[in-house]
Scaffold this motif. Structure first.
Motif, PDB file in Angstrom:
ATOM      1  N   THR A 151       1.942  -4.173 -16.277  1.00 39.33           N
ATOM      2  CA  THR A 151       1.064  -3.160 -15.686  1.00 39.33           C
ATOM      3  C   THR A 151       0.535  -3.612 -14.334  1.00 39.33           C
ATOM      4  OG1 THR A 151       0.408  -2.476 -17.907  1.00 39.33           O
ATOM      5  CG2 THR A 151      -0.988  -1.760 -16.099  1.00 39.33           C
ATOM      6  N   VAL A 152       0.110  -4.864 -14.249  1.00 41.00           N
ATOM      7  CA  VAL A 152      -0.413  -5.398 -12.987  1.00 41.00           C
ATOM      8  C   VAL A 152       0.683  -5.415 -11.923  1.00 41.00           C
ATOM      9  CG1 VAL A 152      -1.302  -7.486 -11.878  1.00 41.00           C
ATOM     10  CG2 VAL A 152      -2.274  -6.713 -14.033  1.00 41.00           C
ATOM     11  N   VAL A 153       1.876  -5.848 -12.299  1.00 40.18           N
ATOM     12  CA  VAL A 153       2.988  -5.888 -11.348  1.00 40.18           C
ATOM     13  C   VAL A 153       3.352  -4.479 -10.896  1.00 40.18           C
ATOM     14  CG1 VAL A 153       5.443  -6.448 -11.104  1.00 40.18           C
ATOM     15  CG2 VAL A 153       3.898  -8.086 -12.158  1.00 40.18           C
ATOM     16  N   LEU A 154       3.354  -3.530 -11.820  1.00 40.87           N
ATOM     17  CA  LEU A 154       3.692  -2.144 -11.480  1.00 40.87           C
ATOM     18  C   LEU A 154       2.684  -1.556 -10.502  1.00 40.87           C
ATOM     19  CD1 LEU A 154       5.497   0.338 -12.035  1.00 40.87           C
ATOM     20  CD2 LEU A 154       3.902   0.924 -13.851  1.00 40.87           C
ATOM     21  N   PHE A 155       1.399  -1.719 -10.785  1.00 38.72           N
ATOM     22  CA  PHE A 155       0.386  -1.188  -9.869  1.00 38.72           C
ATOM     23  C   PHE A 155       0.402  -1.927  -8.535  1.00 38.72           C
ATOM     24  CE2 PHE A 155      -1.794   0.529 -13.735  1.00 38.72           C
ATOM     25  CZ  PHE A 155      -1.675   1.847 -13.369  1.00 38.72           C
ATOM     26  N   GLY A 156       0.725  -3.197  -8.557  1.00 38.42           N
ATOM     27  CA  GLY A 156       0.831  -3.951  -7.305  1.00 38.42           C
ATOM     28  C   GLY A 156       1.938  -3.431  -6.416  1.00 38.42           C
ATOM     29  N   THR A 157       3.092  -3.114  -7.007  1.00 33.26           N
ATOM     30  CA  THR A 157       4.190  -2.578  -6.198  1.00 33.26           C
ATOM     31  C   THR A 157       3.877  -1.168  -5.706  1.00 33.26           C
ATOM     32  OG1 THR A 157       5.298  -1.865  -8.223  1.00 33.26           O
ATOM     33  CG2 THR A 157       5.978  -3.962  -7.271  1.00 33.26           C
ATOM     34  N   LEU A 158       3.180  -0.377  -6.513  1.00 32.66           N
ATOM     35  CA  LEU A 158       2.799   0.957  -6.050  1.00 32.66           C
ATOM     36  C   LEU A 158       1.804   0.874  -4.897  1.00 32.66           C
ATOM     37  CD1 LEU A 158       2.454   2.883  -9.427  1.00 32.66           C
ATOM     38  CD2 LEU A 158       4.235   3.134  -7.707  1.00 32.66           C
ATOM     39  N   ALA A 159       0.854  -0.049  -4.989  1.00 35.02           N
ATOM     40  CA  ALA A 159      -0.122  -0.209  -3.907  1.00 35.02           C
ATOM     41  C   ALA A 159       0.542  -0.753  -2.655  1.00 35.02           C
ATOM     42  CB  ALA A 159      -1.251  -1.124  -4.360  1.00 35.02           C
ATOM     43  N   ALA A 160       1.562  -1.575  -2.812  1.00 35.79           N
ATOM     44  CA  ALA A 160       2.263  -2.122  -1.651  1.00 35.79           C
ATOM     45  C   ALA A 160       2.985  -1.024  -0.886  1.00 35.79           C
ATOM     46  CB  ALA A 160       3.250  -3.195  -2.092  1.00 35.79           C
ATOM     47  N   GLY A 161       3.383   0.032  -1.560  1.00 37.56           N
ATOM     48  CA  GLY A 161       4.038   1.146  -0.884  1.00 37.56           C
ATOM     49  C   GLY A 161       3.105   1.873   0.065  1.00 37.56           C
ATOM     50  N   CYS A 162       1.822   1.839  -0.193  1.00 34.44           N
ATOM     51  CA  CYS A 162       0.842   2.502   0.671  1.00 34.44           C
ATOM     52  C   CYS A 162       0.410   1.628   1.831  1.00 34.44           C
ATOM     53  CB  CYS A 162      -0.395   2.883  -0.140  1.00 34.44           C
ATOM     54  SG  CYS A 162      -0.041   4.032  -1.469  1.00 34.44           S
ATOM     55  N   SER A 163       0.770   0.363   1.815  1.00 33.53           N
ATOM     56  CA  SER A 163       0.268  -0.545   2.834  1.00 33.53           C
ATOM     57  C   SER A 163       0.798  -0.196   4.220  1.00 33.53           C
ATOM     58  CB  SER A 163       0.629  -1.987   2.485  1.00 33.53           C
ATOM     59  OG  SER A 163       2.012  -2.191   2.634  1.00 33.53           O
ATOM     60  N   GLU A 164       1.998   0.343   4.316  1.00 33.13           N
ATOM     61  CA  GLU A 164       2.538   0.691   5.627  1.00 33.13           C
ATOM     62  C   GLU A 164       1.706   1.781   6.287  1.00 33.13           C
ATOM     63  OE1 GLU A 164       6.582   2.541   7.544  1.00 33.13           O
ATOM     64  OE2 GLU A 164       6.721   1.432   5.665  1.00 33.13           O
ATOM     65  N   TYR A 165       1.187   2.700   5.483  1.00 31.51           N
ATOM     66  CA  TYR A 165       0.337   3.764   6.013  1.00 31.51           C
ATOM     67  C   TYR A 165      -0.991   3.193   6.509  1.00 31.51           C
ATOM     68  CZ  TYR A 165      -2.658   7.863   6.106  1.00 31.51           C
ATOM     69  OH  TYR A 165      -3.540   8.832   6.479  1.00 31.51           O
ATOM     70  N   LEU A 166      -1.480   2.186   5.826  1.00 30.97           N
ATOM     71  CA  LEU A 166      -2.786   1.642   6.161  1.00 30.97           C
ATOM     72  C   LEU A 166      -2.731   0.507   7.178  1.00 30.97           C
ATOM     73  CD1 LEU A 166      -4.214   1.559   2.538  1.00 30.97           C
ATOM     74  CD2 LEU A 166      -4.623   3.272   4.286  1.00 30.97           C
ATOM     75  N   ASP A 167      -1.562   0.007   7.498  1.00 33.30           N
ATOM     76  CA  ASP A 167      -1.445  -1.147   8.390  1.00 33.30           C
ATOM     77  C   ASP A 167      -2.014  -0.881   9.779  1.00 33.30           C
ATOM     78  OD1 ASP A 167      -0.391  -2.860   6.585  1.00 33.30           O
ATOM     79  OD2 ASP A 167       1.692  -2.571   7.198  1.00 33.30           O
ATOM     80  N   ARG A 168      -1.801   0.252  10.325  1.00 39.01           N
ATOM     81  CA  ARG A 168      -2.151   0.518  11.709  1.00 39.01           C
ATOM     82  C   ARG A 168      -3.536   1.150  11.863  1.00 39.01           C
ATOM     83  NH1 ARG A 168       2.060  -1.731  13.547  1.00 39.01           N
ATOM     84  NH2 ARG A 168       4.159  -1.035  13.090  1.00 39.01           N
ATOM     85  N   ARG A 169      -4.355   1.065  10.858  1.00 37.27           N
ATOM     86  CA  ARG A 169      -5.715   1.599  10.924  1.00 37.27           C
ATOM     87  C   ARG A 169      -6.659   0.527  11.458  1.00 37.27           C
ATOM     88  NH1 ARG A 169      -6.387   6.974   9.937  1.00 37.27           N
ATOM     89  NH2 ARG A 169      -8.510   6.409   9.511  1.00 37.27           N
ATOM     90  N   ASP A 170      -7.544   0.890  12.355  1.00 39.68           N
ATOM     91  CA  ASP A 170      -8.510  -0.076  12.857  1.00 39.68           C
ATOM     92  C   ASP A 170      -9.905   0.217  12.315  1.00 39.68           C
ATOM     93  OD1 ASP A 170      -8.834   2.238  14.218  1.00 39.68           O
ATOM     94  OD2 ASP A 170      -9.078   1.322  16.191  1.00 39.68           O
ATOM     95  N   THR A 171      -9.981   0.974  11.231  1.00 37.90           N
ATOM     96  CA  THR A 171     -11.263   1.284  10.618  1.00 37.90           C
ATOM     97  C   THR A 171     -11.291   0.720   9.203  1.00 37.90           C
ATOM     98  OG1 THR A 171     -10.406   3.364   9.802  1.00 37.90           O
ATOM     99  CG2 THR A 171     -11.486   3.414  11.930  1.00 37.90           C
ATOM    100  N   LEU A 172     -12.482   0.688   8.645  1.00 38.84           N
ATOM    101  CA  LEU A 172     -12.614   0.174   7.290  1.00 38.84           C
ATOM    102  C   LEU A 172     -12.260   1.227   6.244  1.00 38.84           C
ATOM    103  CD1 LEU A 172     -15.888  -1.881   7.658  1.00 38.84           C
ATOM    104  CD2 LEU A 172     -13.563  -2.717   7.613  1.00 38.84           C
ATOM    105  N   THR A 173     -12.540   2.479   6.534  1.00 37.35           N
ATOM    106  CA  THR A 173     -12.221   3.548   5.585  1.00 37.35           C
ATOM    107  C   THR A 173     -11.320   4.560   6.271  1.00 37.35           C
ATOM    108  OG1 THR A 173     -14.144   4.852   6.208  1.00 37.35           O
ATOM    109  CG2 THR A 173     -14.434   3.286   4.414  1.00 37.35           C
ATOM    110  N   LEU A 174     -10.626   5.371   5.483  1.00 35.77           N
ATOM    111  CA  LEU A 174      -9.703   6.347   6.054  1.00 35.77           C
ATOM    112  C   LEU A 174     -10.423   7.475   6.775  1.00 35.77           C
ATOM    113  CD1 LEU A 174      -7.115   6.619   3.166  1.00 35.77           C
ATOM    114  CD2 LEU A 174      -6.882   5.433   5.324  1.00 35.77           C
TER     115      LEU A 174
END
Length: 96
Positions: free
Chosen positions: A14-37
């Motif tokens: 379960t932890v590995v599965l959620f970790g890989t799902l969260a890693a998929g969103c990291s590309e969207y969040l990489d170029r943000r210069d704010t703390l929240t969306l």
């Protein structure tokens, strides 16, 4: 012991599965210069909150100009479509 091992294994999966799902969103969040969306758009949000009527004036214009004859033709063609043209005849060429 078997039940405890399967419980640990299922938690690990379960932890590995959620970790890989969260890693998929990291590309969207990489170029943000704010703390929240939602950070950085307070002025635009406040501006839109105070707009009296967000629709453009011509959006409420229901008097649309049109040619009556063309509209009647279109409705009649829609209700009773014309017959399709006959299929082309087969032509057989012979050499003498």
């Amino acid at each position: 012991m078997t039940c405890a091992k399967s419980s640990v294994l299922s938690r690990f999966i379960t932890v590995v599965l959620f970790g890989t799902l969260a890693a998929g969103c990291s590309e969207y969040l990489d170029r943000r210069d704010t703390l929240t969306l939602s950070a950085g758009n307070a002025q635009a949000a406040n501006r839109m909150a105070h707009v009296a009527d967000p629709w453009q004036r011509h959006a409420f214009d229901t008097d649309i100009d049109g040619d009556g004859k063309r509209l009647v033709e279109a409705v009649e063609t829609y209700r009773d479509p014309p017959e399709p043209p006959p299929p082309p005849q087969k032509v057989i060429l012979t050499t003498d």
